[in-house]
Design a protein around this motif. Structure first.
Motif, PDB file in Angstrom:
ATOM      1  N   GLU A   1      29.646 -37.007 -37.551  1.00  0.00           N
ATOM      2  CA  GLU A   1      29.239 -35.683 -38.028  1.00  0.00           C
ATOM      3  C   GLU A   1      30.462 -34.778 -38.167  1.00  0.00           C
ATOM      4  O   GLU A   1      30.603 -34.051 -39.150  1.00  0.00           O
ATOM      5  CB  GLU A   1      28.208 -35.058 -37.087  1.00  0.00           C
TER       6      GLU A   1
ATOM      7  N   SER B   1      24.272 -26.371 -46.878  1.00  0.00           N
ATOM      8  CA  SER B   1      23.624 -26.313 -45.572  1.00  0.00           C
ATOM      9  C   SER B   1      24.327 -27.293 -44.646  1.00  0.00           C
ATOM     10  O   SER B   1      24.803 -28.332 -45.085  1.00  0.00           O
ATOM     11  CB  SER B   1      22.153 -26.705 -45.685  1.00  0.00           C
ATOM     12  N   ALA B   2      24.366 -26.942 -43.384  1.00  0.00           N
ATOM     13  CA  ALA B   2      24.995 -27.829 -42.402  1.00  0.00           C
ATOM     14  C   ALA B   2      24.294 -27.659 -41.065  1.00  0.00           C
ATOM     15  O   ALA B   2      23.683 -26.624 -40.788  1.00  0.00           O
ATOM     16  CB  ALA B   2      26.475 -27.505 -42.259  1.00  0.00           C
ATOM     17  N   THR B   3      24.389 -28.679 -40.250  1.00  0.00           N
ATOM     18  CA  THR B   3      23.933 -28.615 -38.863  1.00  0.00           C
ATOM     19  C   THR B   3      25.103 -29.013 -37.991  1.00  0.00           C
ATOM     20  O   THR B   3      25.660 -30.100 -38.158  1.00  0.00           O
ATOM     21  CB  THR B   3      22.743 -29.547 -38.614  1.00  0.00           C
ATOM     22  N   GLN B   4      25.510 -28.117 -37.126  1.00  0.00           N
ATOM     23  CA  GLN B   4      26.617 -28.395 -36.229  1.00  0.00           C
ATOM     24  C   GLN B   4      26.251 -27.890 -34.849  1.00  0.00           C
ATOM     25  O   GLN B   4      25.784 -26.762 -34.705  1.00  0.00           O
ATOM     26  CB  GLN B   4      27.891 -27.731 -36.728  1.00  0.00           C
TER      27      GLN B   4
ATOM     28  N   ARG C   1      21.504 -24.913 -37.425  1.00  0.00           N
ATOM     29  CA  ARG C   1      21.443 -25.004 -38.891  1.00  0.00           C
ATOM     30  C   ARG C   1      22.027 -23.738 -39.509  1.00  0.00           C
ATOM     31  O   ARG C   1      21.611 -22.626 -39.150  1.00  0.00           O
ATOM     32  CB  ARG C   1      19.996 -25.172 -39.359  1.00  0.00           C
ATOM     33  N   THR C   2      22.977 -23.900 -40.426  1.00  0.00           N
ATOM     34  CA  THR C   2      23.594 -22.765 -41.090  1.00  0.00           C
ATOM     35  C   THR C   2      23.598 -22.980 -42.604  1.00  0.00           C
ATOM     36  O   THR C   2      23.452 -24.103 -43.079  1.00  0.00           O
ATOM     37  CB  THR C   2      25.054 -22.558 -40.633  1.00  0.00           C
ATOM     38  N   VAL C   3      23.782 -21.890 -43.333  1.00  0.00           N
ATOM     39  CA  VAL C   3      23.941 -21.935 -44.791  1.00  0.00           C
ATOM     40  C   VAL C   3      25.230 -21.198 -45.112  1.00  0.00           C
ATOM     41  O   VAL C   3      25.440 -20.064 -44.662  1.00  0.00           O
ATOM     42  CB  VAL C   3      22.753 -21.280 -45.528  1.00  0.00           C
TER      43      VAL C   3
ATOM     44  N   ALA D   1      22.371 -17.927 -40.775  1.00  0.00           N
ATOM     45  CA  ALA D   1      21.546 -18.916 -40.086  1.00  0.00           C
ATOM     46  C   ALA D   1      20.210 -18.257 -39.777  1.00  0.00           C
ATOM     47  O   ALA D   1      20.165 -17.093 -39.369  1.00  0.00           O
ATOM     48  CB  ALA D   1      22.206 -19.389 -38.789  1.00  0.00           C
TER      49      ALA D   1
ATOM     50  N   GLN E   1      16.415 -19.535 -34.810  1.00  0.00           N
ATOM     51  CA  GLN E   1      16.098 -20.926 -34.489  1.00  0.00           C
ATOM     52  C   GLN E   1      16.380 -21.228 -33.030  1.00  0.00           C
ATOM     53  O   GLN E   1      17.189 -20.560 -32.392  1.00  0.00           O
ATOM     54  CB  GLN E   1      16.923 -21.865 -35.360  1.00  0.00           C
TER      55      GLN E   1
END
Length: 163
Positions: free
Chosen positions: A21, A50-53, A57-59, A84, A87
Motif C-alpha cells: 500500500e 481517492s485513497a485509503t491510508q 479514506r481521503t479525496v 475526508a 468516518q
C-alpha cells in the motif's frame, strides 16, 4: 498504479500488505497525471483521486497548469485540496474498545514540478500541503476530542537516474 490486488487463495501478512500500500501511494504521488489529448502552454486540467491510508479514506483534488515546455521537460504548477468525510478510523494495534472518529479533515497546498515526458518521477518537485483535522475518541466510559494541524513539505531536486 491504481490498485494492488492479491489472488483469492493468498492472504499476505499485514506488514506485507502495508508495504504494498505504501509503495502504491509513493508511485501514485510521484507520477504526474497528464491529459490524454495533446496540450500546450497554459493548458489546465484537474484530477480527483481517492485513497485509503492508515485506515482513513481521503479525496485529493488537484488542478494542474502547464507553465512551460523546454526540450521535452514540462514545468507544471499544481493546486491541491484534500478532504475526508466523517468516518470511523481503524488503526492496527489500537486498544480494545477504542472508537476513533475523524469528524473534520481539510487540507490545501501548492506544488511546482519539472517533469520529463520520458520519466515516471519528476526531475524537480517543491510541494507544501497543510491543513486541519478534528477527531473524537470513545472508549467505554470516556469520550474526548481534539483538533490538530498538519504541514507536509517536500523538495526533490536532481535528475532521475538513467537505466
Amino acid at each position: 498504479v491504481h490498485a494492488i490486488a492479491f489472488s483469492d487463495d493468498v492472504e499476505p501478512p499485514p506488514n506485507l500488505r502495508r508495504l504494498f500500500e505504501t509503495l502504491r501511494i509513493v508511485i501514485r504521488e510521484l507520477a504526474t497525471p497528464l491529459p490524454e489529448e495533446p496540450v500546450g502552454v497554459g493548458a489546465r486540467w484537474a484530477v480527483a483521486r481517492s485513497a485509503t491510508q492508515s485506515g482513513m479514506r481521503t479525496v485529493e483534488t488537484s488542478e494542474y497548469e502547464l507553465e512551460a515546455i523546454d526540450d521535452g521537460v514540462l514545468a507544471i504548477r499544481v493546486k491541491t485540496a484534500l478532504t475526508a468525510p466523517e468516518q470511523t478510523v481503524q488503526f492496527p494495534g489500537a486498544p480494545e474498545g477504542l472508537v476513533l472518529t475523524l469528524t473534520s479533515f481539510h487540507g490545501w497546498g501548492q506544488s511546482r514540478l519539472r517533469q520529463a515526458l520520458d520519466h515516471l518521477a519528476p526531475r524537480a518537485l517543491a510541494s507544501r500541503i497543510e491543513g486541519q483535522f478534528e477527531t473524537q475518541a470513545d472508549i467505554p466510559g470516556q469520550t474526548s476530542g481534539w483538533t490538530g494541524a498538519f504541514r507536509h513539505e517536500v523538495e526533490l531536486v536532481g535528475e532521475p537516474a538513467e537505466r
